[in-house]
Design a protein around this motif. Structure first.
Motif, PDB file in Angstrom:
ATOM      1  N   LEU A 104       0.836  -1.155  -0.102  1.00  0.00           N
ATOM      2  CA  LEU A 104      -0.051  -0.088   0.116  1.00  0.00           C
ATOM      3  C   LEU A 104       0.763   1.439  -0.234  1.00  0.00           C
ATOM      4  O   LEU A 104       0.710   2.065  -1.062  1.00  0.00           O
ATOM      5  N   GLY A 105       2.211   1.299   0.587  1.00  0.00           N
ATOM      6  CA  GLY A 105       3.378   2.308   0.984  1.00  0.00           C
ATOM      7  C   GLY A 105       3.202   2.583  -0.262  1.00  0.00           C
ATOM      8  O   GLY A 105       3.274   3.450  -1.333  1.00  0.00           O
ATOM      9  N   VAL A 106       3.766   1.734  -1.751  1.00  0.00           N
ATOM     10  CA  VAL A 106       4.412   2.154  -2.523  1.00  0.00           C
ATOM     11  C   VAL A 106       3.878   2.743  -4.226  1.00  0.00           C
ATOM     12  O   VAL A 106       3.800   2.813  -4.069  1.00  0.00           O
ATOM     13  N   GLN A 107       2.530   2.114  -3.488  1.00  0.00           N
ATOM     14  CA  GLN A 107       0.880   2.524  -4.285  1.00  0.00           C
ATOM     15  C   GLN A 107       1.131   4.226  -4.049  1.00  0.00           C
ATOM     16  O   GLN A 107       0.311   4.471  -4.860  1.00  0.00           O
ATOM     17  N   LEU A 108       0.775   4.410  -3.039  1.00  0.00           N
ATOM     18  CA  LEU A 108       0.285   5.465  -1.916  1.00  0.00           C
ATOM     19  C   LEU A 108       2.254   6.865  -2.787  1.00  0.00           C
ATOM     20  O   LEU A 108       1.544   8.120  -2.561  1.00  0.00           O
ATOM     21  N   PHE A 109       3.146   6.490  -2.765  1.00  0.00           N
ATOM     22  CA  PHE A 109       3.727   7.430  -1.724  1.00  0.00           C
ATOM     23  C   PHE A 109       5.431   7.403  -2.902  1.00  0.00           C
ATOM     24  O   PHE A 109       6.550   7.773  -2.643  1.00  0.00           O
ATOM     25  N   ALA A 110       5.417   5.709  -3.760  1.00  0.00           N
ATOM     26  CA  ALA A 110       6.611   5.575  -4.748  1.00  0.00           C
ATOM     27  C   ALA A 110       7.218   7.086  -5.809  1.00  0.00           C
ATOM     28  O   ALA A 110       6.172   7.720  -5.885  1.00  0.00           O
ATOM     29  N   GLY A 111       7.933   7.697  -4.992  1.00  0.00           N
ATOM     30  CA  GLY A 111       8.882   8.554  -5.959  1.00  0.00           C
ATOM     31  C   GLY A 111       8.018   9.958  -5.736  1.00  0.00           C
ATOM     32  O   GLY A 111       8.784  10.803  -5.974  1.00  0.00           O
ATOM     33  N   SER A 112       7.848   9.998  -4.087  1.00  0.00           N
ATOM     34  CA  SER A 112       7.000  11.256  -4.099  1.00  0.00           C
ATOM     35  C   SER A 112       7.767  12.244  -2.841  1.00  0.00           C
ATOM     36  O   SER A 112       8.060  13.065  -2.059  1.00  0.00           O
ATOM     37  N   MET A 113       8.406  11.294  -2.415  1.00  0.00           N
ATOM     38  CA  MET A 113       9.661  11.401  -1.211  1.00  0.00           C
ATOM     39  C   MET A 113      10.551  12.382  -1.663  1.00  0.00           C
ATOM     40  O   MET A 113      11.742  12.346  -1.165  1.00  0.00           O
ATOM     41  N   TYR A 114      10.920  12.692  -3.073  1.00  0.00           N
ATOM     42  CA  TYR A 114      12.563  13.048  -3.750  1.00  0.00           C
ATOM     43  C   TYR A 114      13.150  14.424  -2.674  1.00  0.00           C
ATOM     44  O   TYR A 114      11.556  15.089  -3.338  1.00  0.00           O
ATOM     45  N   TYR A 115      14.060  15.674  -3.259  1.00  0.00           N
ATOM     46  CA  TYR A 115      13.857  16.627  -2.898  1.00  0.00           C
ATOM     47  C   TYR A 115      15.271  16.811  -3.385  1.00  0.00           C
ATOM     48  O   TYR A 115      15.832  16.273  -3.632  1.00  0.00           O
ATOM     49  N   CYS A 116      15.607  18.250  -3.727  1.00  0.00           N
ATOM     50  CA  CYS A 116      16.274  19.401  -4.670  1.00  0.00           C
ATOM     51  C   CYS A 116      17.399  19.782  -2.628  1.00  0.00           C
ATOM     52  O   CYS A 116      16.675  19.860  -2.046  1.00  0.00           O
ATOM     53  N   ASN A 117      18.350  19.586  -3.019  1.00  0.00           N
ATOM     54  CA  ASN A 117      19.362  19.849  -2.048  1.00  0.00           C
ATOM     55  C   ASN A 117      19.141  21.538  -1.609  1.00  0.00           C
ATOM     56  O   ASN A 117      19.425  22.022  -0.760  1.00  0.00           O
ATOM     57  N   ASP A 118      18.802  22.180  -3.148  1.00  0.00           N
ATOM     58  CA  ASP A 118      18.839  23.333  -2.948  1.00  0.00           C
ATOM     59  C   ASP A 118      17.359  23.929  -2.718  1.00  0.00           C
ATOM     60  O   ASP A 118      16.287  22.989  -3.662  1.00  0.00           O
ATOM     61  N   ASP A 119      17.170  24.086  -2.097  1.00  0.00           N
ATOM     62  CA  ASP A 119      15.044  24.039  -0.931  1.00  0.00           C
ATOM     63  C   ASP A 119      14.462  24.735  -2.215  1.00  0.00           C
ATOM     64  O   ASP A 119      13.045  24.778  -1.855  1.00  0.00           O
ATOM     65  N   THR A 120      15.089  25.748  -2.886  1.00  0.00           N
ATOM     66  CA  THR A 120      14.539  26.499  -3.460  1.00  0.00           C
ATOM     67  C   THR A 120      13.955  25.977  -5.279  1.00  0.00           C
ATOM     68  O   THR A 120      13.202  26.453  -5.554  1.00  0.00           O
ATOM     69  N   MET A 121      14.509  25.087  -5.240  1.00  0.00           N
ATOM     70  CA  MET A 121      14.174  24.082  -6.403  1.00  0.00           C
ATOM     71  C   MET A 121      13.105  23.513  -5.427  1.00  0.00           C
ATOM     72  O   MET A 121      13.380  22.321  -5.532  1.00  0.00           O
ATOM     73  N   ILE A 122      12.160  22.748  -6.751  1.00  0.00           N
ATOM     74  CA  ILE A 122      10.787  22.283  -6.379  1.00  0.00           C
ATOM     75  C   ILE A 122      10.754  20.948  -7.093  1.00  0.00           C
ATOM     76  O   ILE A 122       9.834  20.474  -6.959  1.00  0.00           O
ATOM     77  N   THR A 123      11.266  21.043  -8.170  1.00  0.00           N
ATOM     78  CA  THR A 123      10.768  20.095  -9.295  1.00  0.00           C
ATOM     79  C   THR A 123      12.537  19.241  -9.763  1.00  0.00           C
ATOM     80  O   THR A 123      13.471  20.585  -9.476  1.00  0.00           O
ATOM     81  N   LYS A 124      12.724  18.381 -10.161  1.00  0.00           N
ATOM     82  CA  LYS A 124      13.770  17.751 -10.641  1.00  0.00           C
ATOM     83  C   LYS A 124      14.266  18.580 -11.643  1.00  0.00           C
ATOM     84  O   LYS A 124      15.591  18.403 -12.090  1.00  0.00           O
ATOM     85  N   ALA A 125      13.256  19.049 -12.550  1.00  0.00           N
ATOM     86  CA  ALA A 125      14.152  19.487 -13.557  1.00  0.00           C
ATOM     87  C   ALA A 125      15.123  20.996 -13.573  1.00  0.00           C
ATOM     88  O   ALA A 125      15.727  21.169 -14.584  1.00  0.00           O
ATOM     89  N   THR A 126      14.606  21.083 -12.567  1.00  0.00           N
ATOM     90  CA  THR A 126      15.344  22.996 -11.752  1.00  0.00           C
ATOM     91  C   THR A 126      16.529  22.710 -11.165  1.00  0.00           C
ATOM     92  O   THR A 126      16.962  23.738 -11.086  1.00  0.00           O
ATOM     93  N   CYS A 127      16.780  21.582 -10.232  1.00  0.00           N
ATOM     94  CA  CYS A 127      17.909  21.210 -10.011  1.00  0.00           C
ATOM     95  C   CYS A 127      18.319  20.863 -10.562  1.00  0.00           C
ATOM     96  O   CYS A 127      19.118  19.344 -10.390  1.00  0.00           O
ATOM     97  N   VAL A 128      19.401  21.487 -11.532  1.00  0.00           N
ATOM     98  CA  VAL A 128      20.590  21.742 -11.991  1.00  0.00           C
ATOM     99  C   VAL A 128      21.473  23.192 -11.608  1.00  0.00           C
ATOM    100  O   VAL A 128      21.330  23.515 -10.960  1.00  0.00           O
ATOM    101  N   GLY A 129      22.518  22.152 -12.523  1.00  0.00           N
ATOM    102  CA  GLY A 129      23.537  23.532 -11.633  1.00  0.00           C
ATOM    103  C   GLY A 129      24.262  23.071 -10.489  1.00  0.00           C
ATOM    104  O   GLY A 129      24.681  22.654  -9.650  1.00  0.00           O
ATOM    105  N   SER A 130      24.226  25.031  -9.748  1.00  0.00           N
ATOM    106  CA  SER A 130      24.958  25.046  -8.707  1.00  0.00           C
ATOM    107  C   SER A 130      24.562  25.735  -7.948  1.00  0.00           C
ATOM    108  O   SER A 130      23.951  26.838  -8.706  1.00  0.00           O
ATOM    109  N   TYR A 131      24.679  26.580  -6.468  1.00  0.00           N
ATOM    110  CA  TYR A 131      23.877  27.917  -6.199  1.00  0.00           C
ATOM    111  C   TYR A 131      25.358  27.620  -4.463  1.00  0.00           C
ATOM    112  O   TYR A 131      25.602  26.996  -4.123  1.00  0.00           O
ATOM    113  N   LEU A 132      24.744  28.724  -3.955  1.00  0.00           N
ATOM    114  CA  LEU A 132      26.280  29.451  -3.032  1.00  0.00           C
ATOM    115  C   LEU A 132      25.143  29.231  -1.791  1.00  0.00           C
ATOM    116  O   LEU A 132      24.055  29.721  -1.234  1.00  0.00           O
TER     117      LEU A 132
END
Length: 845
Positions: free
Chosen positions: A149-177
């Motif tokens: 049940l947990g795989v059906q509900l939460f699979a792939g939804s627990m990813y995050y970017c180490n830059d808190d300002t980026m909220i999608t995988k597509a924008t989580c590129v490059g570098s930040y200060l």
């Protein structure tokens, strides 16, 4: 041969200790390999000797018919295969032997077969697996359902970017200060007394650091069923489960970063899982463990076929085997009044209470010590320490003058005397001694426990303390097995994770680099403290070469949590609950723990040296001191004593009786439990294991049956009646001879008949006292004559050493003289009592 078994046990312990030194991080350990091979040869010779002696398979006592022998043989076979392969494989191919090296961790298990307590615990656990497996299967199925049940509900939804300002995988590129504090060093010159001193000084300043953006997944996630199952097992231990819940609540979906409180309703998933699996199923798992352990234990010790009363008796007997009489202290000089007075003071309840109060106050003053205390406060504590030291010196002097050398026969007295000596040395040396006296003084607080004996109305407290006390032997076996599990898992963790590089889970303090570090971490793991982070650190398989972990690390951690934290730790609860239930049941029965304690105290009155041996002639005194239900409430006649002795069936050993052979039959009579003769003999064999002094006592038999206390007193009363009747006959014969002599004198002097009658009456009254004196003067000769007759009729020809002595007793009889007939060999010892003369001319029929 027991010495061979002890030697093998010593070698097993030695080889297990060597395994603790076998560290994968240290390559220069050739001596360990050499010693290990020598031990392997010794164990192989032992296995071969057993196979030759008992057979290999086809005999009833064959080597492979015993499960413990199979375990021993398997461990020896693994060691031999590992040795052979190490001789032919070298270099990088040697890593293939890692599995065999890991399996050597089973070697300490051989200790179990050579320890009865450990063997009982492990056998009970093995037989309990069937009951535990059923509830474990239910738990596993529920975890699997929630994982899917947990795989059906939460699979792939627990990813995050180490830059808190980026909220999608597509924008989580490059570098930040990122602003991070950084330490800088510079030289500073200072003039001191005309001299320039240059020193290197550091300071911290914030700097901007460029960091590459990475799309990361949560440590515990639901991307597949395997990781979901591990995640749920981590949650059921309640270790940082809130972080996982909030990560799913903030999750949005695949390739999308978290948004705070995006789906609060997903918290219901975790609430339902914790309610069902943690509160219900896990506690059911614990309950099944306790119930299965108790049922298997009853089956193994034969209690499952007994009635309720018989089960109560078996548990009562098991508790009674822990009783021991205490050494009875006596005044040093019984005839010196000041010494007797000091003895009464030392034994008084008020003195014990005052001493306990002084100990409690001393502990309170020690607890007032703190860092940064003022000088006046320190002086006050120092003066208080002198006062308390004076009190304890006074207590020691009083007891020394009262008890004499017997003062040092008590463990608490020796400990108190040691503290007093150290305190005096501390005062004389002004605190300049290499021992921390404060730590030793703290142990004096345990003396307060003795005051609980004085609280007779604290029934619940007494029951709890008795339960804990009688649970100690069983708890020691469980604790030893837990220590063995810790030892094996420490070695296994050192072999598997010693080279794992430090990360967010494996740190300088928490690691498996040495046996000591592994053991200390397992102590933390058994309490389920932040164990999930360390498990993730041990699974490190990226950005590493020779310092990687293993993806199978969760198996190591999960099995340890199940075995040590859930199963074994709950066995402690099972043992305590079982003994608490037995104590409560016994306290509600006719025979209470207070009665058994009274028996121990009363026995000490007749056995002041606590030798577990008492002379049989004091048995009536013991009955009178015990009162009902174990004894009698008032002085009884011989018939009552004989009836009680016949019901007790206490074994007699030539004028002495043993502590356990007296207490257990008396308790058995009170509980009205009946056993066959074979069952009683089995119980007595168990007594001999607990009380080795029983084996040293000689067993007397009469007509192929062992002599008991009732037969002892029967022989005593019969021989006393015979001698008393013989004594009366001799006294009457002496009187008749005296009167005949007077009659002849009257005839010779022609005394009138009327004068003869009055004179004879006066003579009878006047001669009564002289006749009694003559009676007592003749008694010794009469007894010697009757004793020789008894000795010829009832004792073997080699009997000797007949002695007569007077001693008062209190079996409801007046003044008497005891006749003890001793023998150097034979089957029966006759002991008699010679009663004082009465007014009757004839003895008892």
């Amino acid at each position: 041969n027991p010495w061979f078994d002890r030697f093998i046990l010593l070698m097993i312990a030695f080889s297990s200790i060597l395994m603790a030194f076998d560290n994968p991080r240290n390559t220069s350990q050739e001596w360990l390999s050499t010693v290990s091979r020598v031990l392997t040869v010794m164990f192989a010779v032992e296995a071969l000797a057993k196979i030759i002696s008992f057979g290999f398979f086809f005999h009833a006592t064959a080597y492979l018919k015993d499960g413990w022998n199979i375990l021993d043989g398997l461990i020896v076979l693994i060691s031999l295969i590992s040795w052979i392969l190490e001789s032919f494989i070298s270099g990088k191919q040697l890593s293939a032997l890692k599995v065999l090296r890991v399996l050597r961790v089973l070697r300490p298990l051989r200790v179990i077969n050579r320890n009865r307590g450990l063997r009982m615990v492990v056998s009970t656990l093995v037989l309990s697996i069937k009951g535990i497996a059923n509830v474990a299967l239910i738990n596993g199925l529920i975890y699997l359902i929630f994982s899917i049940l947990g795989v059906q509900l939460f699979a792939g939804s627990m990813y995050y970017c180490n830059d808190d300002t980026m909220i999608t995988k597509a924008t989580c590129v490059g570098s930040y200060l990122v602003v991070e504090p950084q330490e800088f060093w510079h030289n500073v010159t200072v003039e001191v007394d005309g001299v320039n001193i240059t020193s290197n000084v550091s300071y911290v300043d914030d700097v901007n650091v460029s960091v590459t953006r990475n799309w990361l997944n949560a440590d515990y996630h639901f991307d597949d069923t395997y990781h979901a199952f591990i995640n749920l097992f981590h949650i059921v231990t309640l270790d940082a489960w809130g972080e996982t819940m909030w990560a799913t609540v903030d999750g949005v979906g695949p390739d999308k970063g978290p948004i705070m409180n995006n789906r609060l309703y997903w918290a219901l998933y975790f609430i339902a899982f914790i309610t069902i699996c943690c509160f219900f199923l896990l506690n059911m798992f614990v309950g099944v463990i306790i119930n299965s352990f108790g049922a298997v234990k009853d089956k193994m010790d034969g209690s499952s076929m007994l009635t309720t009363d018989q089960k109560l008796w078996v548990e009562t007997q098991r508790m009674m085997l822990n009783f021991r009489p205490e050494r009875k202290l006596r005044p040093m000089l019984p005839n010196f009044p000041p010494c007797v007075f000091l003895f009464e003071v030392a034994e008084s309840t008020k003195f014990e209470l005052l001493t306990g109060a002084a100990v409690a106050l001393n502990v309170i003053f020690m607890a007032m010590v703190h860092q940064g205390q003022s000088d006046s406060f320190s002086q006050m504590l120092r003066v208080a320490n002198y006062v308390f030291l004076g009190c304890f010196i006074f207590e020691a002097l009083v007891k020394l003058l009262a008890y004499g050398i017997n003062y040092f026969k008590n463990g608490w007295n020796c400990f108190d005397f040691l503290l007093v000596l150290i305190g005096i040395v501390d005062v004389v040396a002004d605190g300049n001694i290499p021992i921390n006296v404060g730590i030793l003084r703290v142990f004096r607080v345990f003396r307060i426990m003795r005051m609980l004996v004085l609280v007779r109305r604290a029934k619940r407290v007494r029951i709890l303390l008795e339960t804990l006390w009688y649970s100690l032997p069983s708890l020691a076996n469980i604790g030893t097995f837990l220590l063995l599990v810790f030892f094996m898992y420490s070695i296994l963790g050192n072999q598997l994770f010693a080279k794992v590089r430090h990360n967010h889970g494996i740190t300088n303090n928490i690691n498996f680099e040495t046996f000591q570090n592994s053991f200390l971490y397992l102590l933390q793991l058994v309490t389920l403290d932040n164990w999930g982070v360390v498990m993730l650190g041990a699974t490190l398989t990226t950005d590493c070469s020779d310092d990687c972990g293993t993806a199978y690390a969760p198996i190591y951690f999960i099995t340890f949590v199940v075995i040590a934290s859930w199963v074994i730790m709950n066995l402690f609860i099972a043992i305590i609950l079982d003994n608490f239930n037995n104590t409560m049941t016994l306290d509600k029965s006719k025979l209470k723990m207070a009665h058994l304690k009274k028996f121990t105290d009363s026995w000490s009155e007749f056995d002041p040296e606590a030798s577990l041996i008492m002379e049989t002639r004091y048995f009536p005194n013991l009955l009178l001191a015990l009162h009902s239900p174990l004894g009698i409430d008032r002085v009884s006649d011989r018939q009552k004593i004989m009836q009680l002795a016949d019901e007790y069936r206490i074994v007699e050993h030539g004028g002495i009786i043993h502590f356990v052979e007296t207490m257990i039959p008396m308790a058995r009579r009170v509980l009205a439990v009946d056993f066959t003769e074979a069952e009683l003999r089995a119980h007595e064999e168990h007594w001999r294991v607990q009380f080795p002094s029983l084996a040293k006592l000689k067993i007397l038999r009469y007509r192929m049956r062992r002599v008991t206390v009732d037969q002892y007193f029967g022989a005593t009363y019969l021989s006393a009646a015979y001698r008393r009747r013989t004594s009366y006959r001799y006294v009457n014969m002496l009187r008749d001879e005296k009167l005949s002599a007077i009659e002849r004198w009257y005839d010779e002097h022609n005394v009138p008949v009327e004068q003869r009658t009055a004179t004879l009456r006066m003579l009878e009254r006047a001669e009564a006292r002289r006749l009694l004196d003559a009676h007592f003067s003749l008694r010794k000769a009469i007894v010697d004559e009757s004793s020789s007759q008894i000795e010829q009729n009832s004792r073997p020809a080699d009997s000797n050493n007949v002695s007569v002595r007077s001693r008062p007793t209190s079996a409801g009889i007046g003044r008497r003289t005891s006749l003890r007939l001793r023998k150097s060999s034979g089957d029966v010892q006759a002991v008699g009592e010679l009663m004082g003369i009465g007014r009757r001319k004839e003895g008892p029929k």
